[in-house]
Design a protein around this motif. Structure first.
Motif, PDB file in Angstrom:
ATOM      1  N   THR A  68       0.859  -1.180   0.000  1.00 11.42           N
ATOM      2  CA  THR A  68       0.000   0.000   0.000  1.00 11.42           C
ATOM      3  C   THR A  68       0.900   1.236   0.000  1.00 11.42           C
ATOM      4  OG1 THR A  68      -0.074   0.011   2.420  1.00 11.42           O
ATOM      5  CG2 THR A  68      -1.823  -1.180   1.255  1.00 11.42           C
ATOM      6  N   TRP A  69       0.296   2.383  -0.254  1.00 11.92           N
ATOM      7  CA  TRP A  69       1.078   3.617  -0.328  1.00 11.92           C
ATOM      8  C   TRP A  69       0.956   4.445   0.954  1.00 11.92           C
ATOM      9  CZ3 TRP A  69       4.920   5.386  -3.169  1.00 11.92           C
ATOM     10  CH2 TRP A  69       5.198   4.747  -4.394  1.00 11.92           C
ATOM     11  N   ASP A  70       0.761   3.764   2.098  1.00  7.20           N
ATOM     12  CA  ASP A  70       0.813   4.489   3.363  1.00  7.20           C
ATOM     13  C   ASP A  70       2.283   4.679   3.766  1.00  7.20           C
ATOM     14  OD1 ASP A  70       1.393   1.847   3.793  1.00  7.20           O
ATOM     15  OD2 ASP A  70       0.196   1.644   5.601  1.00  7.20           O
ATOM     16  N   ASP A  71       2.537   5.455   4.800  1.00  9.30           N
ATOM     17  CA  ASP A  71       3.898   5.727   5.285  1.00  9.30           C
ATOM     18  C   ASP A  71       4.804   6.179   4.143  1.00  9.30           C
ATOM     19  OD1 ASP A  71       6.077   5.997   6.914  1.00  9.30           O
ATOM     20  OD2 ASP A  71       6.520   3.851   7.025  1.00  9.30           O
ATOM     21  N   PHE A  72       4.422   7.285   3.500  1.00  9.94           N
ATOM     22  CA  PHE A  72       5.188   7.802   2.362  1.00  9.94           C
ATOM     23  C   PHE A  72       6.618   8.150   2.787  1.00  9.94           C
ATOM     24  CE2 PHE A  72       6.242  10.810  -1.060  1.00  9.94           C
ATOM     25  CZ  PHE A  72       5.775  10.110  -2.163  1.00  9.94           C
ATOM     26  N   GLY A  73       6.748   8.717   3.991  1.00 10.14           N
ATOM     27  CA  GLY A  73       8.079   9.068   4.482  1.00 10.14           C
ATOM     28  C   GLY A  73       8.965   7.851   4.661  1.00 10.14           C
TER      29      GLY A  73
END
Length: 225
Positions: A68-73
């Motif tokens: 998934t594209w959570d936690d971009f940092g």
């Protein structure tokens, strides 16, 4: 390795549209923001990090390996070191290009300039091809190992990378051949107008899945989940 699986597994993920759409947006941001103080590098690092997570998921046997594209940092942090390694790997080619072509450009349209360009091309093209193929191969091996270690030094342990590359010659040849086929397919898709935008969004997950398969067949066992 299953080339067809790498091309089709994406559509088995219930959230594939969202994941690919975000991947597309990240790729476009990397391209269009690059001239703005290299802001695009942030998005290159994020996409690298996402691909590393994907490779790790394939190696760990997850049924839907696209992250998934959570936690971009976190993805930026994870993908920064592979980006640095890529720059270091190909820096010699950049320097060599400057050494050979800048003087030719300064010579302009003169006969001397034309002769210099022609001579430079004859000398540099074979070097570029050999070095580029070898660097890309070792960089790929480093990326697979990095999925476990998350250490920049992994990319420069050349004896270990070479051992990994040559451990199973037939498997490596298949891997390279499949990458070539994927390149041809993506090139064909890119030539169809809207495909030039869509293809870059699918290339990282396809190549990442294939890299994970390659690593698994080599017997790599990542400790990280």
């Amino acid at each position: 390795m299953d080339l067809v699986k790498s091309l089709t597994y994406i559509f088995e993920d219930d959230d594939w549209i969202v994941k690919i759409a975000i991947n597309l947006g990240v790729g476009l941001a990397a391209t269009f923001l690059m001239p703005v103080l290299f802001a695009g590098l942030i998005f290159v690092a994020a996409q690298n990090g996402w691909t590393v997570q994907l490779i790790r998921n394939v190696m760990n046997g997850k049924p839907n390996p696209m992250p998934t594209w959570d936690d971009f940092g976190g993805k930026i942090s994870l993908g920064l070191q592979p980006m640095i390694a890529g720059v270091v790997y190909f820096l010699p080619l950049i320097i060599l290009s400057c050494i050979l072509f800048v003087p030719a450009a300064l010579a302009g349209d003169s006969d001397a300039g034309g002769a210099l360009v022609g001579g430079a091309m004859c000398c540099i093209v074979p070097v570029f091809i050999v070095y580029g193929v070898l660097a890309a191969a070792l960089l790929n091996m480093g990326l697979i190992r990095y999925a476990d270690t998350e250490q920049l030094s992994t990319f420069f342990e050349f004896s270990a990378l070479w051992e990994m590359l040559t451990r199973d010659t037939n498997l490596t040849i298949r891997y390279v051949a499949y990458l070539f086929v994927i390149g041809l397919i993506m090139g064909a898709v890119s030539s169809t107008g809207i495909g030039s935008i869509v293809a870059p969004a699918f290339t990282p997950p396809i190549n990442g899945h294939l890299a994970g398969q390659f690593a698994t067949e080599l017997g790599a066992k990542p400790k990280r989940a």
